[in-house]
Write a protein that holds these residues in place. Structure first.
Motif, PDB file in Angstrom:
ATOM      1  N   GLU A 377       0.859  -1.185   0.000  1.00  0.00           N
ATOM      2  CA  GLU A 377       0.000   0.000   0.000  1.00  0.00           C
ATOM      3  C   GLU A 377       0.896   1.235   0.000  1.00  0.00           C
ATOM      4  O   GLU A 377       0.998   1.953   1.001  1.00  0.00           O
ATOM      5  N   PRO A 378       1.534   1.510  -1.135  1.00  0.00           N
ATOM      6  CA  PRO A 378       2.598   2.520  -1.157  1.00  0.00           C
ATOM      7  C   PRO A 378       2.140   3.938  -0.865  1.00  0.00           C
ATOM      8  O   PRO A 378       2.951   4.753  -0.395  1.00  0.00           O
ATOM      9  N   GLU A 379       0.886   4.262  -1.131  1.00  0.00           N
ATOM     10  CA  GLU A 379       0.425   5.650  -1.012  1.00  0.00           C
ATOM     11  C   GLU A 379       0.131   6.063   0.421  1.00  0.00           C
ATOM     12  O   GLU A 379      -0.171   7.235   0.676  1.00  0.00           O
ATOM     13  N   MET A 380       0.231   5.137   1.378  1.00  0.00           N
ATOM     14  CA  MET A 380      -0.232   5.402   2.737  1.00  0.00           C
ATOM     15  C   MET A 380       0.868   5.189   3.778  1.00  0.00           C
ATOM     16  O   MET A 380       1.877   4.550   3.519  1.00  0.00           O
ATOM     17  N   VAL A 381       0.589   5.714   4.980  1.00  0.00           N
ATOM     18  CA  VAL A 381       1.531   5.604   6.082  1.00  0.00           C
ATOM     19  C   VAL A 381       0.750   5.594   7.391  1.00  0.00           C
ATOM     20  O   VAL A 381      -0.283   6.260   7.513  1.00  0.00           O
ATOM     21  N   ASN A 382       1.208   4.793   8.367  1.00  0.00           N
ATOM     22  CA  ASN A 382       0.677   4.887   9.727  1.00  0.00           C
ATOM     23  C   ASN A 382       1.431   5.961  10.496  1.00  0.00           C
ATOM     24  O   ASN A 382       2.661   6.064  10.365  1.00  0.00           O
ATOM     25  N   PRO A 383       0.750   6.764  11.342  1.00  0.00           N
ATOM     26  CA  PRO A 383       1.487   7.675  12.214  1.00  0.00           C
ATOM     27  C   PRO A 383       2.514   6.940  13.074  1.00  0.00           C
ATOM     28  O   PRO A 383       3.598   7.476  13.356  1.00  0.00           O
ATOM     29  N   ASP A 384       2.166   5.711  13.477  1.00  0.00           N
ATOM     30  CA  ASP A 384       3.100   4.877  14.237  1.00  0.00           C
ATOM     31  C   ASP A 384       3.941   4.065  13.251  1.00  0.00           C
ATOM     32  O   ASP A 384       3.704   2.883  12.995  1.00  0.00           O
ATOM     33  N   SER A 385       4.911   4.732  12.649  1.00  0.00           N
ATOM     34  CA  SER A 385       5.830   4.078  11.713  1.00  0.00           C
ATOM     35  C   SER A 385       7.142   4.840  11.714  1.00  0.00           C
ATOM     36  O   SER A 385       7.185   6.040  12.028  1.00  0.00           O
ATOM     37  N   ASP A 386       8.202   4.162  11.377  1.00  0.00           N
ATOM     38  CA  ASP A 386       9.501   4.837  11.284  1.00  0.00           C
ATOM     39  C   ASP A 386       9.461   5.937  10.231  1.00  0.00           C
ATOM     40  O   ASP A 386      10.044   7.004  10.402  1.00  0.00           O
ATOM     41  N   LEU A 387       8.752   5.697   9.124  1.00  0.00           N
ATOM     42  CA  LEU A 387       8.706   6.680   8.056  1.00  0.00           C
ATOM     43  C   LEU A 387       8.019   7.967   8.505  1.00  0.00           C
ATOM     44  O   LEU A 387       8.512   9.071   8.242  1.00  0.00           O
ATOM     45  N   ALA A 388       6.871   7.848   9.186  1.00  0.00           N
ATOM     46  CA  ALA A 388       6.148   9.039   9.639  1.00  0.00           C
ATOM     47  C   ALA A 388       6.951   9.794  10.691  1.00  0.00           C
ATOM     48  O   ALA A 388       6.935  11.034  10.720  1.00  0.00           O
ATOM     49  N   ARG A 389       7.655   9.068  11.553  1.00  0.00           N
ATOM     50  CA  ARG A 389       8.464   9.756  12.569  1.00  0.00           C
ATOM     51  C   ARG A 389       9.659  10.460  11.942  1.00  0.00           C
ATOM     52  O   ARG A 389      10.067  11.543  12.369  1.00  0.00           O
ATOM     53  N   ARG A 390      10.198   9.855  10.899  1.00  0.00           N
ATOM     54  CA  ARG A 390      11.374  10.431  10.245  1.00  0.00           C
ATOM     55  C   ARG A 390      11.007  11.578   9.313  1.00  0.00           C
ATOM     56  O   ARG A 390      11.756  12.547   9.173  1.00  0.00           O
ATOM     57  N   HIS A 391       9.842  11.470   8.673  1.00  0.00           N
ATOM     58  CA  HIS A 391       9.461  12.479   7.677  1.00  0.00           C
ATOM     59  C   HIS A 391       8.001  12.901   7.852  1.00  0.00           C
ATOM     60  O   HIS A 391       7.160  12.642   6.975  1.00  0.00           O
ATOM     61  N   PRO A 392       7.669  13.588   8.930  1.00  0.00           N
ATOM     62  CA  PRO A 392       6.284  14.039   9.090  1.00  0.00           C
ATOM     63  C   PRO A 392       5.859  15.017   7.996  1.00  0.00           C
ATOM     64  O   PRO A 392       4.670  15.130   7.701  1.00  0.00           O
ATOM     65  N   GLU A 393       6.822  15.689   7.383  1.00  0.00           N
ATOM     66  CA  GLU A 393       6.506  16.654   6.322  1.00  0.00           C
ATOM     67  C   GLU A 393       6.070  15.958   5.036  1.00  0.00           C
ATOM     68  O   GLU A 393       5.564  16.622   4.111  1.00  0.00           O
ATOM     69  N   TRP A 394       6.192  14.657   4.952  1.00  0.00           N
ATOM     70  CA  TRP A 394       5.769  13.928   3.761  1.00  0.00           C
ATOM     71  C   TRP A 394       4.271  13.587   3.786  1.00  0.00           C
ATOM     72  O   TRP A 394       3.730  13.106   2.792  1.00  0.00           O
ATOM     73  N   ILE A 395       3.622  13.827   4.921  1.00  0.00           N
ATOM     74  CA  ILE A 395       2.221  13.436   5.063  1.00  0.00           C
ATOM     75  C   ILE A 395       1.330  14.484   4.412  1.00  0.00           C
ATOM     76  O   ILE A 395       1.471  15.685   4.641  1.00  0.00           O
TER      77      ILE A 395
END
Length: 696
Positions: A377-395
């Motif tokens: 599911e490439p278009e999405m992210v959980n707030p509880d994820s390494d990606l969201a913590r590392r790049h909140p500006e990508w949301i």
């Protein structure tokens, strides 16, 4: 000049004389060969009278109708320049190019400093495609409000059919009569949505699957859209469609251009089935599908998030035992993914669940004779994820944006996000021999630009497929929330709905199949009790429903009995035997006076064989239900009709079967089978039976 395009029983007549924007004189049934003199007469004969208290020139609807022309309905184009009022467009024809079944009309508005090119094609299948491209010739940015395709239909077309729905209940038909005004549908999901209008059909009152004249439109676009039908007191009926643009969403820079999505328009004199008879062959002419559609087993409803070799290996073995050809590992394989609240976006194989990576599993799948597929599911992210913590500006909408199903959307239009996703997908596909991606999309956007997100999605899928040309992709959007001809150009399968309940699936597949050929429609055999409706269904009903699509399984076969395994293997054998017919023939649906009893099927292109399903949706309205009328056959060909068993027998409520069935079948001409029909076996509610029809 007057242009007459003809293909497959459809005529298109366009009056492009002079410098006014060309007029679509006729779109519909074939007019036959017409000389230039006759075409001029047709065009002239349709010029309306000038009535009292009206425009002092005849009102003719152009290919790009505007208020300046006297059209007071919804205009085809709107926009302005910064600091200036809305432009009153006064376009004129500059030139016509093209030949054969394709034409381009270049329209100019010197005062507005824009050019609009109308691209038009009538395909050999009788499908009409249109697209507008606006080019900014001014010195400042042009703020586009809307750019839509508007098509006139005859006044006799007054009954509208389109669709609505919700999760696990997609493609619910709704019909209404069109009075003066506009029947308008708008989607603001950032994807078509479960309630997508899907296909807008208008026709003379009372049309059905097999009879009646109808016109239909579809927007080949996976983002926000609007479609409408409008009846004006001026005396015109139109169908309109286009991308739904938010204010300021599309700013065309000086020298730049914006092209609309393709609008698809279809005419039929043979009811709704006549639309499918044009659309399916046309889609097959450009389809990305190059090989027979394999039987799929998807792991989701078997194990959910409970993954690991210990859990999955027995499922692989069971799948191979019954004849599955593709094994798909669904959600739960990546780092930290133990439920739907965490880890989405961290596209690395979980080292705890899969300590040796996915290689041992894929080796086992391959050794069992199946290829391997993977859920993403490439278009999405959980707030509880390494990606969201590392790049909140990508949301998309920022980290405070509302979650939906515990997830947020990534801004695909951000080059860094795009590169990250492409890099991770390429890394997975280079490390592992993945033949198939189930590409999911489990929420509406609710923020950001749907236009920017959708165009970036298309670029991402295109880039993945370019890098991995043998890869197949399934479009899933919490089931059937992104099924359209824009995404279909880029995928090999769609997940028709998240429900495998056969009663729901019968209607969902029936109406999704108006537009989409059956080989694209993922249709799975689920467990006896559906996890979306809690309804229990007999095996024969589940078999007959899942057969008419790209068949698969979504069931924990490790808990199925040995007898059930044997039945599933027989059903898969039948699917493989019928696969060429099911995925290459003509889909037909018989009209019925009782909606509780249905008959649908697929007839081979040469009309030499067919397979039909008798479906009992509920208790019939009469003690003796209406006859089975086998439609779509060659009238003078004699056919042998026999019952087919697909692993399990349907339940019947009858003391004795009809005489023709008790004797083992019947041989009759196609005309008789369609006009008179055969006595209908009395199926219990929520049952289905199959019939083979073979030319003698």
């Amino acid at each position: 000049m007057i242009i007459h395009l003809r293909a497959a029983g459809v005529s298109l007549v366009i009056d492009a004389r002079g410098t006014r924007v060309p007029v679509l004189v006729h779109w519909g049934a074939d007019l036959g060969e017409l000389s230039e003199i006759s075409l001029a007469s047709v065009a002239d004969a349709t010029v309306p009278a000038i009535g009292p208290s009206s425009l002092d020139v005849p009102l003719r609807l152009s290919l790009l109708p505007t208020l300046r022309e006297g059209w007071s309905g919804r205009p085809a184009i709107s926009g302005h320049r910064a600091g200036s009022p809305t432009i009153e467009f006064d376009l004129s024809l500059d030139r016509v190019t093209g030949s054969g079944l394709c034409r381009e009309f270049v329209l100019v508005d010197a005062a507005a400093a824009v050019t609009v090119t109308v691209e038009l094609e009538l395909t050999p299948h009788g499908v009409l495609r249109l697209r507008h491209t606006l080019t900014n010739r001014g010195a400042t940015a042009f703020e586009l409000g809307s750019l839509d395709v508007v098509l006139p239909v005859p006044d006799r077309a007054r009954e509208i059919l389109d669709f609505t729905g919700l999760w696990t209940h997609e493609r619910r038909p709704q019909r209404t009569a069109l009075a003066h005004g506009t029947w308008s549908r708008e989607s603001r999901h950032g994807r078509p949505g479960h309630d997508d209008a899907f296909l807008t059909v208008i026709g003379a009152a009372g049309y059905g699957f097999r009879a009646g004249e109808v016109w239909a439109t579809h927007l080949a676009w996976s983002g926000d859209k609007r479609t409408w039908a409008e009846s004006s007191p001026l005396g015109r009926v139109v169908l309109g469609l286009g991308e739904l643009l938010a204010p300021g969403e599309v700013s065309v820079v000086p020298g730049g251009s914006y092209s609309t999505p393709w609008s698809i328009a279809v005419h039929s004199v043979d009811g709704l089935d006549g639309l499918s008879a044009r659309l399916h062959p046309w889609i097959r002419s450009w389809s990305t599908i190059t090989s027979p559609r394999p039987v799929v087993l998807n792991s989701w409803e078997a194990v959910y998030f409970d993954q690991g070799m210990e859990q999955i290996a027995p499922l692989v073995d069971a799948a191979a035992h019954v004849g599955v050809e593709r094994f798909v590992l669904d959600d739960g394989w990546f780092t930290g993914r133990s439920d739907d609240r965490r880890a989405l976006g961290d596209w690395f194989v979980d080292a705890v669940t899969w300590p040796e990576g996915l290689h041992p599993l894929i080796d086992r799948v391959h050794a069992a004779g199946m290829d391997f597929g993977l859920w993403v599911e490439p278009e999405m992210v959980n707030p509880d994820s390494d990606l969201a913590r590392r790049h909140p500006e990508w949301i998309l909408g920022g980290p405070s944006a509302h979650t939906w199903r515990n997830q947020q959307a990534l801004d695909l239009g951000n080059p860094e996000v795009f590169d990250y996703l492409l890099g991770r997908l390429n890394a997975l596909l280079e490390e592992y021999p993945v033949a198939y991606l189930k590409w999911d999309h489990n929420r509406d956007l609710l923020s950001g630009s749907a236009h920017r997100q959708t165009t970036a999605l298309y670029r991402l899928i295109d880039a993945v497929r370019t890098a991995h040309p043998t890869l197949e992709i399934e479009s899933c959007a919490s089931g059937g929330a992104r099924i359209d001809l824009g995404i279909l150009e880029r995928v090999d399968r769609v997940w028709t709905s998240d429900t495998n309940d056969p009663l729901e699936r019968q209607e969902i597949q029936r109406y999704t199949g108006l537009l989409i050929p059956p080989e694209y429609l993922g249709s799975h055999l689920g467990a006896a009790r559906s996890h979306t409706t809690m309804r229990s269904s007999d095996l024969a009903f589940r078999f007959a429903t899942a057969l008419f699509g790209n068949a698969g399984i979504e069931w924990d076969l490790t808990v199925a009995s040995g007898a059930e395994h044997a039945q599933i293997a027989e059903w898969i054998g039948l699917y493989k035997q019928l696969r060429e017919l099911l995925h290459g023939g003509t889909v037909v649906r018989a009209d019925s006076s009782d909606p509780a009893v249905q008959l649908h099927g697929v007839v081979s292109a040469d009309q030499q064989r067919a397979v039909f399903a008798q479906v009992s949706m509920a208790a019939p309205g009469s003690a003796i239900p209406p006859a089975l009328r086998f439609v779509g056959l060659a009238p003078d060909t004699v056919y042998r009709v026999t019952a087919v068993t697909a692993g399990a027998n349907a339940q019947l409520i009858q003391t004795r079967p009809p005489a023709w069935l008790e004797s083992g079948g019947v041989s009759l001409p196609g005309r008789v089978l369609e006009t008179v029909g055969l006595a209908r076996p009395m199926l219990a509610p929520e049952q289905a039976a199959l019939y083979s029809v073979i030319a003698e």
